[in-house]
Design a protein around this motif. Structure first.
Motif, PDB file in Angstrom:
ATOM      1  N   THR A  89      58.426  58.152  89.638  1.00 16.02           N
ATOM      2  CA  THR A  89      59.261  58.774  88.606  1.00 16.02           C
ATOM      3  C   THR A  89      60.037  59.991  89.083  1.00 16.02           C
ATOM      4  O   THR A  89      60.953  60.440  88.390  1.00 16.02           O
ATOM      5  CB  THR A  89      58.381  59.211  87.422  1.00 16.02           C
ATOM      6  N   ASP A  90      59.686  60.559  90.212  1.00 14.57           N
ATOM      7  CA  ASP A  90      60.308  61.810  90.640  1.00 14.57           C
ATOM      8  C   ASP A  90      61.536  61.576  91.521  1.00 14.57           C
ATOM      9  O   ASP A  90      61.719  60.490  92.092  1.00 14.57           O
ATOM     10  CB  ASP A  90      59.300  62.673  91.392  1.00 14.57           C
ATOM     11  N   THR A  91      62.356  62.607  91.616  1.00 15.42           N
ATOM     12  CA  THR A  91      63.574  62.544  92.429  1.00 15.42           C
ATOM     13  C   THR A  91      63.746  63.841  93.216  1.00 15.42           C
ATOM     14  O   THR A  91      63.207  64.887  92.853  1.00 15.42           O
ATOM     15  CB  THR A  91      64.817  62.345  91.557  1.00 15.42           C
ATOM     16  N   VAL A  92      64.533  63.743  94.288  1.00 17.52           N
ATOM     17  CA  VAL A  92      64.966  64.897  95.059  1.00 17.52           C
ATOM     18  C   VAL A  92      66.494  64.899  95.052  1.00 17.52           C
ATOM     19  O   VAL A  92      67.119  63.868  95.319  1.00 17.52           O
ATOM     20  CB  VAL A  92      64.441  64.857  96.504  1.00 17.52           C
ATOM     21  N   SER A 104      85.035  71.407  97.748  1.00 18.39           N
ATOM     22  CA  SER A 104      84.461  70.067  97.582  1.00 18.39           C
ATOM     23  C   SER A 104      82.965  70.201  97.348  1.00 18.39           C
ATOM     24  O   SER A 104      82.326  71.127  97.845  1.00 18.39           O
ATOM     25  CB  SER A 104      84.723  69.193  98.814  1.00 18.39           C
ATOM     26  N   THR A 105      82.406  69.255  96.596  1.00 20.72           N
ATOM     27  CA  THR A 105      80.976  69.235  96.313  1.00 20.72           C
ATOM     28  C   THR A 105      80.461  67.813  96.446  1.00 20.72           C
ATOM     29  O   THR A 105      81.077  66.870  95.932  1.00 20.72           O
ATOM     30  CB  THR A 105      80.669  69.765  94.902  1.00 20.72           C
ATOM     31  N   THR A 106      79.346  67.666  97.146  1.00 18.84           N
ATOM     32  CA  THR A 106      78.695  66.366  97.304  1.00 18.84           C
ATOM     33  C   THR A 106      77.261  66.477  96.806  1.00 18.84           C
ATOM     34  O   THR A 106      76.530  67.379  97.218  1.00 18.84           O
ATOM     35  CB  THR A 106      78.688  65.920  98.771  1.00 18.84           C
ATOM     36  N   THR A 107      76.863  65.553  95.928  1.00 16.32           N
ATOM     37  CA  THR A 107      75.514  65.555  95.366  1.00 16.32           C
ATOM     38  C   THR A 107      74.865  64.195  95.585  1.00 16.32           C
ATOM     39  O   THR A 107      75.482  63.159  95.303  1.00 16.32           O
ATOM     40  CB  THR A 107      75.530  65.873  93.862  1.00 16.32           C
ATOM     41  N   VAL A 108      73.635  64.205  96.102  1.00 13.76           N
ATOM     42  CA  VAL A 108      72.885  62.966  96.345  1.00 13.76           C
ATOM     43  C   VAL A 108      71.507  63.115  95.713  1.00 13.76           C
ATOM     44  O   VAL A 108      70.784  64.087  96.000  1.00 13.76           O
ATOM     45  CB  VAL A 108      72.739  62.669  97.852  1.00 13.76           C
ATOM     46  N   THR A 109      71.148  62.181  94.860  1.00 12.28           N
ATOM     47  CA  THR A 109      69.826  62.163  94.233  1.00 12.28           C
ATOM     48  C   THR A 109      69.067  60.935  94.700  1.00 12.28           C
ATOM     49  O   THR A 109      69.578  59.811  94.605  1.00 12.28           O
ATOM     50  CB  THR A 109      69.937  62.159  92.700  1.00 12.28           C
ATOM     51  N   SER A 110      67.851  61.144  95.210  1.00 15.82           N
ATOM     52  CA  SER A 110      67.049  60.050  95.760  1.00 15.82           C
ATOM     53  C   SER A 110      65.693  60.009  95.060  1.00 15.82           C
ATOM     54  O   SER A 110      65.106  61.056  94.760  1.00 15.82           O
ATOM     55  CB  SER A 110      66.830  60.233  97.267  1.00 15.82           C
ATOM     56  N   PRO A 111      65.192  58.787  94.786  1.00 14.71           N
ATOM     57  CA  PRO A 111      63.867  58.688  94.157  1.00 14.71           C
ATOM     58  C   PRO A 111      62.747  59.029  95.134  1.00 14.71           C
ATOM     59  O   PRO A 111      62.853  58.758  96.323  1.00 14.71           O
ATOM     60  CB  PRO A 111      63.798  57.211  93.745  1.00 14.71           C
ATOM     61  N   THR A 112      61.714  59.662  94.632  1.00 10.22           N
ATOM     62  CA  THR A 112      60.496  59.926  95.413  1.00 10.22           C
ATOM     63  C   THR A 112      59.308  59.536  94.541  1.00 10.22           C
ATOM     64  O   THR A 112      59.055  60.180  93.515  1.00 10.22           O
ATOM     65  CB  THR A 112      60.382  61.402  95.828  1.00 10.22           C
ATOM     66  N   GLY A 113      58.619  58.495  94.937  1.00  7.34           N
ATOM     67  CA  GLY A 113      57.528  58.014  94.113  1.00  7.34           C
ATOM     68  C   GLY A 113      58.043  57.206  92.939  1.00  7.34           C
ATOM     69  O   GLY A 113      59.196  56.749  92.914  1.00  7.34           O
ATOM     70  N   THR A 149      61.847  67.099  91.302  1.00  2.73           N
ATOM     71  CA  THR A 149      61.169  67.082  90.009  1.00  2.73           C
ATOM     72  C   THR A 149      59.662  66.979  90.138  1.00  2.73           C
ATOM     73  O   THR A 149      58.950  67.166  89.150  1.00  2.73           O
ATOM     74  CB  THR A 149      61.681  65.904  89.158  1.00  2.73           C
ATOM     75  N   ALA A 150      59.153  66.678  91.322  1.00  2.00           N
ATOM     76  CA  ALA A 150      57.707  66.538  91.500  1.00  2.00           C
ATOM     77  C   ALA A 150      57.008  67.883  91.303  1.00  2.00           C
ATOM     78  O   ALA A 150      57.553  68.943  91.647  1.00  2.00           O
ATOM     79  CB  ALA A 150      57.387  65.979  92.882  1.00  2.00           C
ATOM     80  N   VAL A 151      55.803  67.833  90.754  1.00  2.00           N
ATOM     81  CA  VAL A 151      55.023  69.046  90.555  1.00  2.00           C
ATOM     82  C   VAL A 151      54.732  69.694  91.913  1.00  2.00           C
ATOM     83  O   VAL A 151      54.293  69.031  92.846  1.00  2.00           O
ATOM     84  CB  VAL A 151      53.698  68.731  89.827  1.00  2.00           C
TER      85      VAL A 151
END
Length: 241
Positions: free
Chosen positions: A133-136, A122-131, A175-177
């Motif tokens: 334009t960036d995401t984690v 099984s695989t679980t993926t969660v993408t959350s915004p930071t700021g 994605t943040a620098v």
């Protein structure tokens, strides 16, 4: 003469005669001769027992050249629901396959005969915004392989021993620098034994397990390694639902 003939009959034979008389009369068997019952159906209840966990982490040098060890024994209780199909095989089972935790993940299990192998992933993926334009993005992937080493499969008794191999991978990217990705890999091998016996209108259920494993943490370019083990035994009586 009748009493003399009976005196020559063993106790086991006398009980057999008594059981035949009750069966012929349509009455239930006496209390000293319980009905074994059968496994098919839905059974619910709680299982409990002690689990011992031990973990040793090899801290990176620098900054800390020392190892950290933790050991604990915890008493846990879990509610379970187990469905046995008409052939007396469970459709799902709670798995304990990690050397680093006590989670009882309920999974569909299909391997029951010696030599059979089943892999569950099984695989679980969660993408959350930071700021603005960036995401984690955090991802967890679990893989478990069960191999049957021995089994007893009858209408009233289910016993299967599995050898287990499991991995859990956590990763975090952004994605943040300047964002520093991190990862964690847990690997475990062990044995897992289930035993379910239908008797007297209920099911006595138990699961015993032991696991050893390794762990790797990588964060900010620094690697931490370690190893651990878990040993436990849970049991309880399940009622028909």
């Amino acid at each position: 003469m009748k009493s003399q003939r009976l005196s020559r009959v063993g106790k086991g034979s006398a009980l057999s005669v008594l059981a035949a008389l009750f069966a012929a009369s349509g009455q239930a068997c006496p209390p000293e001769m319980p009905n074994a019952g059968s496994l098919p159906g839905l059974w619910t209840g709680s299982i409990s027992g002690d689990v011992t966990l031990n973990t040793l982490l090899n801290m990176p040098d620098p900054p800390n050249p020392n190892s950290q060890t933790s050991e604990s024994t915890v008493h846990i209780t879990r509610e379970v629901q187990i469905v046995f199909d008409p052939a007396g095989r469970p459709t799902t089972l709670p798995l304990v396959n990690s050397a680093f935790g006590t989670s009882l993940d309920v999974q569909v299990v299909t391997a029951f005969n010696p030599g059979e192998t089943q892999t569950i992933t099984s695989t679980t993926t969660v993408t959350s915004p930071t700021g603005a334009t960036d995401t984690v993005t955090s991802e967890q992937t679990n893989s478990t392989t069960l191999t049957v080493t021995e089994s007893i499969l009858t209408a009233d008794h289910f016993r299967v021993v599995y050898s287990t191999a499991a991995t859990t991978m956590f990763s975090t990217t952004g994605t943040a620098v300047g964002f520093m990705p991190s990862s964690q890999l847990f690997s475990s091998t062990g044995t897992l034994t289930y035993d379910a016996m239908a008797t007297g209108g209920h099911v006595v259920f138990s699961m015993d397990f032991n696991n050893t494993g390794t762990v790797e943490f990588e964060s900010m370019g620094v690697m931490t390694t370690g190893n651990g083990f878990s040993v436990g035994s849970l049991s309880g009586t399940l009622a028909a639902d």
